[in-house]
Design a protein around this motif. Structure first.
Motif, PDB file in Angstrom:
ATOM      1  N   ILE A 158     -18.219 -20.746 -73.720  1.00  0.00           N
ATOM      2  CA  ILE A 158     -18.904 -20.663 -75.016  1.00  0.00           C
ATOM      3  C   ILE A 158     -20.177 -19.837 -74.898  1.00  0.00           C
ATOM      4  N   ILE A 159     -20.921 -20.013 -73.809  1.00  0.00           N
ATOM      5  CA  ILE A 159     -22.114 -19.183 -73.603  1.00  0.00           C
ATOM      6  C   ILE A 159     -21.712 -17.724 -73.450  1.00  0.00           C
ATOM      7  N   ALA A 160     -20.584 -17.468 -72.783  1.00  0.00           N
ATOM      8  CA  ALA A 160     -20.114 -16.095 -72.646  1.00  0.00           C
ATOM      9  C   ALA A 160     -19.790 -15.474 -73.997  1.00  0.00           C
ATOM     10  N   VAL A 161     -19.290 -16.284 -74.952  1.00  0.00           N
ATOM     11  CA  VAL A 161     -19.031 -15.755 -76.298  1.00  0.00           C
ATOM     12  C   VAL A 161     -20.318 -15.254 -76.934  1.00  0.00           C
ATOM     13  N   PHE A 162     -21.405 -16.001 -76.740  1.00  0.00           N
ATOM     14  CA  PHE A 162     -22.671 -15.651 -77.378  1.00  0.00           C
ATOM     15  C   PHE A 162     -23.448 -14.569 -76.626  1.00  0.00           C
ATOM     16  N   THR A 163     -23.056 -14.264 -75.391  1.00  0.00           N
ATOM     17  CA  THR A 163     -23.809 -13.282 -74.613  1.00  0.00           C
ATOM     18  C   THR A 163     -23.014 -12.016 -74.314  1.00  0.00           C
ATOM     19  N   CYS A 164     -21.689 -12.121 -74.188  1.00  0.00           N
ATOM     20  CA  CYS A 164     -20.861 -10.969 -73.822  1.00  0.00           C
ATOM     21  C   CYS A 164     -20.105 -10.417 -75.020  1.00  0.00           C
ATOM     22  N   CYS A 165     -20.682 -10.559 -76.207  1.00  0.00           N
ATOM     23  CA  CYS A 165     -19.969 -10.122 -77.406  1.00  0.00           C
ATOM     24  C   CYS A 165     -20.107  -8.631 -77.649  1.00  0.00           C
ATOM     25  N   TRP A 166     -20.743  -7.890 -76.742  1.00  0.00           N
ATOM     26  CA  TRP A 166     -20.949  -6.468 -76.977  1.00  0.00           C
ATOM     27  C   TRP A 166     -19.732  -5.635 -76.574  1.00  0.00           C
ATOM     28  N   ASP A 167     -18.711  -6.267 -76.027  1.00  0.00           N
ATOM     29  CA  ASP A 167     -17.434  -5.617 -75.757  1.00  0.00           C
ATOM     30  C   ASP A 167     -16.348  -6.431 -76.442  1.00  0.00           C
ATOM     31  N   LEU A 168     -15.563  -5.800 -77.310  1.00  0.00           N
ATOM     32  CA  LEU A 168     -14.610  -6.524 -78.144  1.00  0.00           C
ATOM     33  C   LEU A 168     -13.520  -7.184 -77.320  1.00  0.00           C
ATOM     34  N   PHE A 169     -13.042  -6.512 -76.271  1.00  0.00           N
ATOM     35  CA  PHE A 169     -11.987  -7.111 -75.453  1.00  0.00           C
ATOM     36  C   PHE A 169     -12.505  -8.354 -74.727  1.00  0.00           C
ATOM     37  N   MET A 170     -13.701  -8.261 -74.155  1.00  0.00           N
ATOM     38  CA  MET A 170     -14.280  -9.417 -73.479  1.00  0.00           C
ATOM     39  C   MET A 170     -14.560 -10.544 -74.457  1.00  0.00           C
ATOM     40  N   PHE A 171     -15.024 -10.185 -75.658  1.00  0.00           N
ATOM     41  CA  PHE A 171     -15.252 -11.203 -76.680  1.00  0.00           C
ATOM     42  C   PHE A 171     -13.950 -11.906 -77.042  1.00  0.00           C
ATOM     43  N   TYR A 172     -12.868 -11.143 -77.194  1.00  0.00           N
ATOM     44  CA  TYR A 172     -11.585 -11.753 -77.523  1.00  0.00           C
ATOM     45  C   TYR A 172     -11.113 -12.687 -76.402  1.00  0.00           C
ATOM     46  N   PHE A 173     -11.310 -12.253 -75.170  1.00  0.00           N
ATOM     47  CA  PHE A 173     -10.844 -13.056 -74.040  1.00  0.00           C
ATOM     48  C   PHE A 173     -11.549 -14.414 -73.997  1.00  0.00           C
ATOM     49  N   VAL A 174     -12.878 -14.415 -74.063  1.00  0.00           N
ATOM     50  CA  VAL A 174     -13.607 -15.690 -73.973  1.00  0.00           C
ATOM     51  C   VAL A 174     -13.460 -16.483 -75.265  1.00  0.00           C
ATOM     52  N   PHE A 175     -13.336 -15.792 -76.406  1.00  0.00           N
ATOM     53  CA  PHE A 175     -13.158 -16.465 -77.690  1.00  0.00           C
ATOM     54  C   PHE A 175     -11.865 -17.278 -77.708  1.00  0.00           C
ATOM     55  N   GLU A 176     -10.805 -16.733 -77.138  1.00  0.00           N
ATOM     56  CA  GLU A 176      -9.524 -17.444 -77.127  1.00  0.00           C
ATOM     57  C   GLU A 176      -9.375 -18.377 -75.931  1.00  0.00           C
ATOM     58  N   PHE A 177     -10.100 -18.130 -74.851  1.00  0.00           N
ATOM     59  CA  PHE A 177      -9.982 -18.987 -73.677  1.00  0.00           C
ATOM     60  C   PHE A 177     -10.514 -20.395 -73.960  1.00  0.00           C
ATOM     61  N   VAL A 178     -11.390 -20.519 -74.961  1.00  0.00           N
ATOM     62  CA  VAL A 178     -11.902 -21.839 -75.345  1.00  0.00           C
ATOM     63  C   VAL A 178     -10.765 -22.773 -75.725  1.00  0.00           C
ATOM     64  N   LEU A 179      -9.657 -22.213 -76.210  1.00  0.00           N
ATOM     65  CA  LEU A 179      -8.540 -23.025 -76.677  1.00  0.00           C
ATOM     66  C   LEU A 179      -7.932 -23.870 -75.561  1.00  0.00           C
ATOM     67  N   ILE A 180      -7.922 -23.385 -74.325  1.00  0.00           N
ATOM     68  CA  ILE A 180      -7.243 -24.097 -73.236  1.00  0.00           C
ATOM     69  C   ILE A 180      -7.909 -25.433 -72.927  1.00  0.00           C
ATOM     70  N   PRO A 181      -9.217 -25.479 -72.612  1.00  0.00           N
ATOM     71  CA  PRO A 181      -9.817 -26.798 -72.359  1.00  0.00           C
ATOM     72  C   PRO A 181      -9.829 -27.701 -73.589  1.00  0.00           C
ATOM     73  N   MET A 182      -9.951 -27.135 -74.803  1.00  0.00           N
ATOM     74  CA  MET A 182      -9.917 -27.969 -76.000  1.00  0.00           C
ATOM     75  C   MET A 182      -8.539 -28.585 -76.201  1.00  0.00           C
ATOM     76  N   TYR A 183      -7.485 -27.838 -75.909  1.00  0.00           N
ATOM     77  CA  TYR A 183      -6.128 -28.380 -76.000  1.00  0.00           C
ATOM     78  C   TYR A 183      -5.951 -29.553 -75.039  1.00  0.00           C
ATOM     79  N   LEU A 184      -6.470 -29.415 -73.817  1.00  0.00           N
ATOM     80  CA  LEU A 184      -6.371 -30.503 -72.842  1.00  0.00           C
ATOM     81  C   LEU A 184      -7.184 -31.716 -73.281  1.00  0.00           C
ATOM     82  N   MET A 185      -8.365 -31.478 -73.834  1.00  0.00           N
ATOM     83  CA  MET A 185      -9.221 -32.596 -74.221  1.00  0.00           C
ATOM     84  C   MET A 185      -8.602 -33.413 -75.349  1.00  0.00           C
ATOM     85  N   ILE A 186      -7.927 -32.751 -76.293  1.00  0.00           N
ATOM     86  CA  ILE A 186      -7.279 -33.493 -77.381  1.00  0.00           C
ATOM     87  C   ILE A 186      -5.962 -34.094 -76.910  1.00  0.00           C
ATOM     88  N   GLY A 187      -5.176 -33.341 -76.155  1.00  0.00           N
ATOM     89  CA  GLY A 187      -3.859 -33.817 -75.739  1.00  0.00           C
ATOM     90  C   GLY A 187      -3.900 -34.932 -74.713  1.00  0.00           C
TER      91      GLY A 187
END
Length: 503
Positions: free
Chosen positions: A122-151
């Protein structure tokens, strides 16, 4: 400093991974010291940035400059992202402290790792947003731990359905975002934020990219009618999972919308903002009426959180400096207040094993500390003067009113309805005849009280003295709006020149 803030939790995950499974207390102690150190670095980050602002610097802590997919990967902060980083570093310690005695030792290693990875990403989303590919990678990677936490740590048998809903909605939004990235790469050949913010797209292509980004960010916020997954995810998630969802995960969508959509595509934004404002206003009123019909405390807070996020969208789209600054401050205030309310519900559930409000009436008499904490957070949630929510909402309404009176008036109805159902909820839970379900239980212990105290103090402190936040936010917004005006003028000139040549 940004490098260490991002990498420190990942290094601790590696250390915890090699520890024996029966060393639960040691794992919690290591994780607690890690997030405590990260919070200290976050405070130092804010102090350093305030000093940089005095020196006239808009961007600060710029690091990691190197070639990255035909662009440059840059980590840096400005006044818009600095407090979101601080919010993240403040919420994760609260989550770990809230779950200190509730997680089974057999799954403690995975539990701690999920939270530390979430903090880093999440911190990487707020700091590494100056490259769109990197932003997409960290933006979507949040889904993995959240899926585990709910499941894994969800509260009911249907938790896997909610986890699948979260995964499905985000996956569909990710597909559209990938399509937008392909169009951007095809048109400009780079993913660099600073280059793309001055690039020119054709009107049709800009409209398609805008709508694709909207599909991804509107799912995360969530906006009407893509909000269906949020209440169910909150109900099925653990207490700390709900805290992460409300306080941090929802902010990723609004932050990406502000950084990429409004900056890269000002012409399409100008044309489509009325449509998004309509959806936001419908969501504010709809969620307010839906909240008043709920009996589950978590669902009530989930719909209330959705309404506040759509009010935040109204401020972002108002094209007014005061309203946009108020919406950024609302990111912070909503994060702290929603976290405190969800932790309160989790503390009740640990004792009474129910979240139905008809079984929790008369709470203030046998459990006065619980009643006091709930009343304080409820007052902050309805934006009473002296809370940070009040500062944020009054700025949003003042700025929006100067641009569009009707939009401000319709958004204000949501505030009125929110105060109505919040006071009705507080009356039912705190007062009246004491329910048999809550008799004979202990009040808040010191750990729970310290946890809630750490959340309410920033809300009250910045509610009475919000100037430090404004000092950091307004210069960055001035720079951003001036840049946006220049880009719009350049594109209008290009469009005008092309029409002259054609004629």
């Amino acid at each position: 400093m940004l490098t260490w803030i991002i990498l420190l939790p990942l290094l601790v995950v590696v250390v915890i991974a090699v520890l024996p499974q029966n060393q639960g207390k040691l794992m919690m102690a290591i994780a607690w010291h890690c997030v405590g150190l990260g919070y200290s670095l976050g405070i130092l980050l804010v102090i350093k940035y305030s000093q940089a602002y005095v020196c006239g610097e808009i961007w600060y802590f710029v690091e990691l400059e190197r070639d990255w997919l035909n662009g440059s990967l840059i980590a840096g902060v400005d006044g818009i992202s600095i407090f979101l980083i601080w919010l993240t570093l403040a919420i994760i310690p609260v989550c770990i402290l809230a779950s200190w005695e509730t997680v089974a030792e057999s799954r403690l290693k995975l539990f701690i790792s999920c939270y530390l990875v979430l903090e880093s990403v999440i911190i990487a989303v707020f700091t590494c947003c100056w490259d769109l590919f990197m932003f997409y990678f960290v933006f979507e990677f949040v889904l993995i731990p959240m899926y585990l936490m709910i499941g894994i740590w969800g509260s009911k048998k249907t938790r896997m359905i909610s986890a699948y809903q979260l995964f499905f909605y985000t996956l569909v939004g990710s597909f559209f975002m990938l399509l937008a990235m392909w169009l951007i790469s095809y048109s400009s050949g780079t993913f660099c934020y600073f280059f793309l913010s001055g690039s020119t797209f054709s009107n049709l292509r800009e409209m398609i990219i805008w709508l694709c980004f909207l599909a991804a960010f509107a799912t995360k916020i969530p906006m009407f009618p893509l909000h269906i997954w949020l209440p169910e995810a909150h109900v099925e998630a653990s207490t700390t999972g709900s805290v992460i969802l409300a306080a941090l995960l929802l902010k990723l969508g609004t932050y990406g919308f502000l950084r990429w959509v409004l900056t890269m595509m000002p012409v399409a934004s100008h044309q489509l903002i009325p449509l998004i404002l309509t959806f936001a206003l419908v969501a504010i009123v709809f969620t307010s009426f839906t909240t008043s019909r709920q009996v589950d405390l978590k669902k009530i807070l989930a719909y209330s959180s959705c309404g506040h996020m759509n009010l935040l969208i109204v401020g972002l789209l108002s094209s007014n400096l005061t309203a946009i600054a108020g919406s950024i401050i609302m990111h912070i205030s909503h994060g702290f207040v929603s976290a405190g309310l969800f932790i309160f519900v989790g503390q009740l559930y640990e004792r009474f094993y129910t979240r139905n409000i008809k079984y929790l009436r008369g709470l203030a008499s046998p459990l006065p500390l619980f009643g006091t904490v709930f009343l304080l957070f409820t007052l902050a949630n309805i934006s009473v003067p002296g809370s940070l929510n009040f500062i944020a909402e009054i700025m949003v309404f003042i700025g929006t009113f100067t641009k569009n009176t009707w939009v401000a008036s319709l958004a204000a109805t949501g505030v009125f309805l929110g105060a109505t159902y919040s006071l009705w909820l507080a009356t039912r839970v705190l007062f009246g005849s004491v329910s048999l379900y809550i008799q004979g239980f202990n009040d808040m212990n010191m750990r729970e009280l310290v946890n809630q105290f750490s959340l309410i103090v920033p809300v009250a402190l910045f509610g009475f003295y919000p100037q430090p936040m404004c000092w950091c936010i307004f210069p960055s917004l001035h720079f951003w709006l001036i840049h946006l005006a220049i880009v719009q003028a350049d594109r209008c000139c290009v469009s005008y020149d092309s029409r002259c040549k054609n004629s």
